[in-house]
Design an enzyme around this catalytic site. Structure first.
Site, mmCIF file in Angstrom:
data_model
loop_
_atom_site.group_PDB
_atom_site.id
_atom_site.type_symbol
_atom_site.label_atom_id
_atom_site.label_comp_id
_atom_site.label_asym_id
_atom_site.label_seq_id
_atom_site.Cartn_x
_atom_site.Cartn_y
_atom_site.Cartn_z
ATOM 1 C CE1 TYR A 23 -4.582 -1.939 4.668
ATOM 2 C CE2 TYR A 23 -3.595 0.225 4.274
ATOM 3 C CZ TYR A 23 -4.142 -0.958 3.789
ATOM 4 O OH TYR A 23 -4.238 -1.160 2.438
ATOM 5 C CB SER A 64 -0.875 0.009 1.253
ATOM 6 O OG SER A 64 -1.502 1.272 1.389
#
Ligand SMILES: [Zn+2]
Length: 730
Positions: A611, A598
């Site tokens: 995350y 990401s």
């Protein structure tokens, strides 16, 4: 005369007058063809052909003319539609005999014989683009309205027997004649015509080493005759059945299903690597009682060496299979692998010797010398092909050849096609031309691509993207229902292929769905084992599965959710790589792994600790895996930013939490899609390219990183984020 199913026990009688009588004559031919092709005992996938001579109106003269409708080149009777039939003016076709006659050198395998195939196009009726096959003269030169040419097990068994002529006479008496083996073409048509001239009462011919041809002036009568002749041969064979003495009796015992799968999981990747050194292959395992009876028998080594007989079977199964004399009860897997290694060396040198001794000055270059069929006692038959469909066809054809050998050895002694004749089919210039005309193979045509997370979002888009490159796609997901839906979409789009074979998972098409929980090693292992059983091995793995747990308003997530985030986003890809490694190393083939990380991995900010840090770990995992798995496997990371479109990572509550965070006005009554659009527009404005980031953008990069276009790139993280300068990697 109307026959019924009760009149047959060895073939399916499927004709229905109510259906047939509603059809025009060409559709009746299509109907008859589909019925014949539906029963493998009557003919094999893609094998045999049918024809009708039909009175039609000539579009120019408006006169009634005779038109030969005959299954075209490359068609399959079971699935044929009207478009699969060629149509030729009968008078023009018959006039070709003069051209043939005028040639100085004529006969089987002469230049004029091959040249005739190009002439058929000049006789086309109704601008029909379907190409005529080499079997066209067999239909055109026989003076009956309807002709069926089949490859039935029972009749090939007669035709592949040492005393085939005598057997034909004994079984069919005056009804059916016999012609010795001859490569199909114009000359064979003339031979048949002559045979019929000598004996106008004949209803058909057994074609040496090849099959059956028969005819009638009524189409239903032709269909019933075909079935009756096949049935007659089958009953004769049944009467002579050898029972336990079939194939000289059983020498080895089969493994049970569990033992067999355990062995296959270990063996197949190794074997795939061994046969794929030149070209990559996809495998099909075929294990039926009949196949086991053959591979376990005392006669298997002798019969395997003879090879298949019917040229159609032979083209896929090659000159012979590789039989491995291995005792499944007494010897180890290591013994088996060792025997396969030496067996393959011997096979390739036998193949090269066969090529050298049979080749002509103008023969095409030698093709891949690896076997396409491998026989292992206790286990069964393993077929290899350029894709799943082809390996299934190959498995089908060899299992039909086993039936032929069984029947032939029951009534006589089995004979294969003579070597030179086999070569002249395999390396026939017309076959070569057909291969050359085929569209180039797609990049992933010989590859198995596992997409983890294929049930939704980027994973689903990636599954579609790699399928478009010809990949066999394993759609893996925590939700097997979602994965199943993606696999169904792919099958619907690309078809399941041809060929009727494959035991259990191995009978699959170009896409399957498997459940996987990447937080559990056993679940990953079992998923990969199933991939191996389905396709024989594994190439690229693309992981798109990930989790984002929405924090509460203070940015807090509970400890167990923190752990889960790491288990899925960081430890999961490691476990996947670690389990795939064993298969990759056993194969020894170059592959790739793509891990979706990401843009968040590089940007420190408030509110998504778990995350962001788990994705940072995944970024570094990519680099370490690239070192660990080199040189076989390239490992790269794909770093998307905020793909909101159709993403399971953006459920309604996360969208709302983000809209709130960025002070974007919205109304609770708006649909989730509308809210997602708002967020996507906001994110787009933050990027350098000012464009929303789509699933297709991510799928394209996942594909590119897996493809040879990036063959020199490994250990890298590629961002597909629209351009976020704060996420630039340093
Ligand atoms: Zn044929």
């Amino acid at each position: 005369m109307t026959l019924k199913q009760q009149d047959f026990k060895d073939v399916d009688y499927l004709w229905d007058d109510d259906t047939a009588n509603q059809l025009d004559p060409v559709e009746r031919l299509r109907y008859r063809s589909n019925l014949l092709g539906a029963d493998q005992r009557i003919t094999n996938t893609g094998g045999g052909n049918t024809s009708s001579k039909i009175k039609m109106t000539d579009p120019l003269s408006e006169e009634e003319v005779d038109v030969l409708w005959v299954k075209g080149s490359g068609g399959d009777l079971r699935t044929s539609r009207r478009a699969n039939f060629a149509s030729l003016y009968m008078d023009k076709f018959l006039s070709l005999e003069n051209i043939y006659d005028k040639a100085e050198v004529k006969g089987v395998k002469t230049e004029i014989e091959d040249a005739m195939v190009d002439m058929y196009r000049h006789t086309t009726y109704g601008l029909n683009p379907t190409a005529s096959s080499i079997d066209t003269p067999l239909h055109g030169l026989i003076p009956f309205r309807h002709v069926d040419h089949m490859h039935p097990i029972s009749v090939i068994a007669v035709a592949a027997s040492k005393d085939q002529e005598r057997l034909t006479q004994e079984i069919f008496e005056e009804e059916v004649g016999w012609v010795p083996w001859q490569r199909p073409g114009f000359d064979l048509g003339l031979v048949m015509k002559e045979k019929l001239k000598q004996d106008p009462e004949l209803k058909g011919l057994v074609m040496g080493q090849h099959g059956l041809i028969n005819w009638a002036d009524d189409d239903k009568a032709c269909y019933e005759l075909t079935l009756s002749l096949i049935e007659k041969a089958a009953r004769y064979i049944e009467k002579h059945d050898k029972g336990e003495k079939t194939f000289g009796g059983q020498k080895y015992h089969s493994l049970n299903e569990e033992e067999r799968d355990k062995l296959l999981v270990q063996l197949l990747p190794k074997l795939r690597g061994m046969v794929s050194q030149k070209n990559r292959f996809i495998g099909t395992v075929h294990t039926t009682e009949r196949v086991l009876q053959f591979v376990n028998s005392g006669d298997a080594p002798r019969l395997a060496e003879i090879g298949t007989s019917c040229p159609d079977h032979f083209l896929r199964t090659k000159i012979k299979p590789l039989y491995i004399d291995w005792n499944p009860r007494m010897e180890s897997v290591e013994n088996l692998v060792q025997k396969l290694e030496t067996g393959l060396v011997r096979y390739r040198s036998d193949y090269a010797a066969y090529y050298e001794s049979c080749k002509h000055p103008n023969s095409p270059a030698m093709r891949d010398p690896n076997p396409t069929v491998i026989l292992i006692p206790g286990v069964g038959l393993i077929a290899w092909g350029k894709n799943k469909s082809e390996s299934r066809v190959t498995a089908e054809f060899y299992s039909l050849a086993i039936e032929v050998m069984r029947a032939s050895e029951t009534i006589s002694e089995y004979q294969g096609l003579p070597r030179q004749e086999a070569f002249d089919i395999e390396y026939w210039l017309l076959e070569e031309a057909k291969l050359q005309r085929m569209p180039p193979e797609k990049e992933f045509a010989r590859s198995v691509v596992v997409v983890i997370g294929a049930g939704s979002g980027i994973g689903k888009a990636t599954a579609h993207r790699v399928a478009a490159e010809g990949a066999h796609v394993v759609c893996a997901d925590l939700s097997v229902e979602a994965a199943g839906q993606t696999a169904d979409e792919l099958i619907k789009k690309y078809g399941v292929g041809i060929g009727v074979a494959g035991t259990g998972l191995s009978g699959c098409g170009p896409a399957i769905a498997l459940p996987v929980d990447i937080t559990k090693r056993e679940s990953i292992r079992s998923m990969f084992e199933n991939v191996v059983l389905a396709y024989g091995g594994l190439d690229n793995v693309i992981i798109t599965a990930g989790i984002f747990v929405s924090p509460d308003k203070q940015g807090y997530i509970p400890d167990d959710k923190w752990a889960l985030t790491y288990a899925i986003n960081a430890t999961g890809p490691f476990l996947v790589a670690d389990e795939a490694k064993r298969i990759w190393q056993a194969q020894g083939l170059r592959t790739s792994l793509v891990v979706t990380t990401s843009a968040n991995a590089a940007v420190a900010k408030q509110g998504s600790f778990a995350y962001d840090t788990s994705k940072a770990a995944a970024n570094h995992l990519v680099r370490e895996l690239a070192i660990e798995l080199s040189p076989l496997v390239r490992v790269n990371g794909l770093a998307p930013a905020t793909v909101v479109e159709g993403s399971s990572m953006f459920p309604r509550d996360r969208v709302i939490s983000s809209l709130t965070k960025y002070n974007i006005p919205f109304d609770e009554s708006e649909s989730t899609e509308a809210l997602r659009d708002k967020l996507a527009v906001f994110y787009a404005q933050r990027t350098l390219t000012k464009s929303p980031i789509t699933l297709a953008d991510q799928a394209e990069m996942a594909y590119l990183l897996s493809s040879n276009k990036f063959s020199k790139t490994t250990g890298q993280i590629i961002s597909v984020d629209g351009g976020l300068h704060e996420a630039f990697l340093r």
